[in-house]
Design an enzyme around this catalytic site. Structure first.
Site, PDB file in Angstrom:
ATOM      1  N   GLY A   1     -73.466  22.999 -80.214  1.00 18.34           N
ATOM      2  CA  GLY A   1     -73.809  22.698 -79.203  1.00 18.34           C
ATOM      3  C   GLY A   1     -75.081  23.357 -79.573  1.00 18.34           C
ATOM      4  O   GLY A   1     -76.644  23.112 -78.859  1.00 18.34           O
ATOM      5  N   ASP A   2     -75.966  24.955 -80.307  1.00 19.61           N
ATOM      6  CA  ASP A   2     -77.044  24.954 -80.439  1.00 19.61           C
ATOM      7  C   ASP A   2     -77.644  24.473 -81.316  1.00 19.61           C
ATOM      8  O   ASP A   2     -78.970  24.057 -81.202  1.00 19.61           O
ATOM      9  CB  ASP A   2     -76.755  26.309 -81.000  1.00 19.61           C
ATOM     10  CG  ASP A   2     -76.083  27.706 -80.418  1.00 19.61           C
ATOM     11  OD1 ASP A   2     -76.477  27.489 -79.101  1.00 19.61           O
ATOM     12  OD2 ASP A   2     -75.351  28.063 -81.509  1.00 19.61           O
TER      13      ASP A   2
END
Length: 304
Positions: free
Chosen positions: A248-249
């Site tokens: 996600g990052d």
């Protein structure tokens, strides 16, 4: 300038063993350590694309010094607030299964928080702040709200990668980007979401509530981007998932790196999906080369 904020960073100590026996002496096969934290991950991936950022947050002690030196060696700028206690160490034990031991982290004083807010006050209309991850127990639950309010007043854009009430409470301040996955989106609206079609009405509600751009990831089922002007669906590349940590990052970083360069939302979305997949298919965070290898597999269509 892009600034990333990690309120409770860590030194992640990863050990691999044949097996783990409680109450016995266990010997590792191999081990590694590196800085952990969602904001730090975003800075690391941005750096892969040659996009400058500055890492903010709280660090202390020998572990904090390790994080700062590691980032400087990678040519990533930092402007951390120094705290009295040591930055935490998180232990990840890899056998046939994976177990984690996550520490609480240092106490953050009112003075520490005040110093951080002073740094955020210096951001202006040409800056963007990425707020990612949870809030340490020693900070007020309103921490994100207080920080995005400062951005809103100064004209700085901000991105929030958080879930639940943390996310809901920043929406009135119009974040440039939020990125819940479909499980987090379902939890926000007390429902279950399993398909891109089910994502769209709830993603649009987040836009109505204030978000400028919303990316919802659905793992292997694809990803959806929604804003006031368009709804896009992306097929994700095919590959063997080796690691979900940091995917996600990486999506956030891929989006920002491409957007800073092109100012094109669709191209930024393409890089976002490729970056998240590249991390998922790797043992660590994605590389620029792996992302560019996957880009041709990211097919985007507009949903009208």
């Amino acid at each position: 300038m892009i600034y990333t904020l990690t309120l409770n960073p860590s030194v992640d100590y990863i050990v691999k063993l044949e097996s783990f026996q409680i109450g016995e002496l266990n010997r590792t096969i191999n081990e590694a350590k590196f800085p952990g934290g969602k904001g730090i991950n975003v800075s690391t991936v941005l750096n892969q694309f040659g996009t400058k950022s500055k890492a903010l947050g709280f660090i202390g002690g020998f572990t904090g010094a390790y994080i700062e030196q590691y980032l400087h060696n990678e040519k990533i700028d930092t402007d951390f607030v120094q705290v009295d206690e040591d930055t935490r160490i998180n232990v990840k034990i890899k056998t046939s299964q994976e177990s984690e031991i996550n520490a609480i982290g240092p106490n953050i004083s009112e003075q520490n928080f005040k110093l951080l807010k002073q740094k955020i006050h210096q951001l202006g209309a040409d800056d963007l702040l990425v707020l990612a991850g949870s809030i340490p127990a020693s900070l007020p639950k309103t921490t994100y709200e207080e920080l995005v309010k400062i951005c809103s007043e100064s004209g700085a854009e901000f991105v929030v990668d958080a879930e639940g009430d943390l996310l809901k409470k920043v929406l009135p301040y119009s974040p440039f980007l939020i990125k819940p996955n479909h499980h987090e989106l379902g939890e926000l609206f007390d429902t279950t979401i399993a398909s891109p079609d089910e994502v769209i009405p709830y993603g649009k509600r987040l836009v109505d509530m204030g978000a400028k751009n919303v990316i919802i990831s659905l793992a292997g089922a694809g990803a959806v981007l929604i804003n006031n002007g368009m709804t896009l669906f992306a097929e994700v590349p095919k590959g063997k998932v080796k690691n979900s940590v940091g995917a996600g990052d990486s999506m956030v970083a891929g989006f920002l790196a491409a957007y800073v360069r092109t100012r094109n939302i669709e191209e930024a979305f393409r890089y976002s999906v490729a970056s998240g997949s590249a991390t998922a298919f790797s043992l660590g965070l994605c590389t620029k080369e792996k992302v560019e290898e996957l880009l041709p597999q990211v097919h985007i269509k507009e949903i009208r």
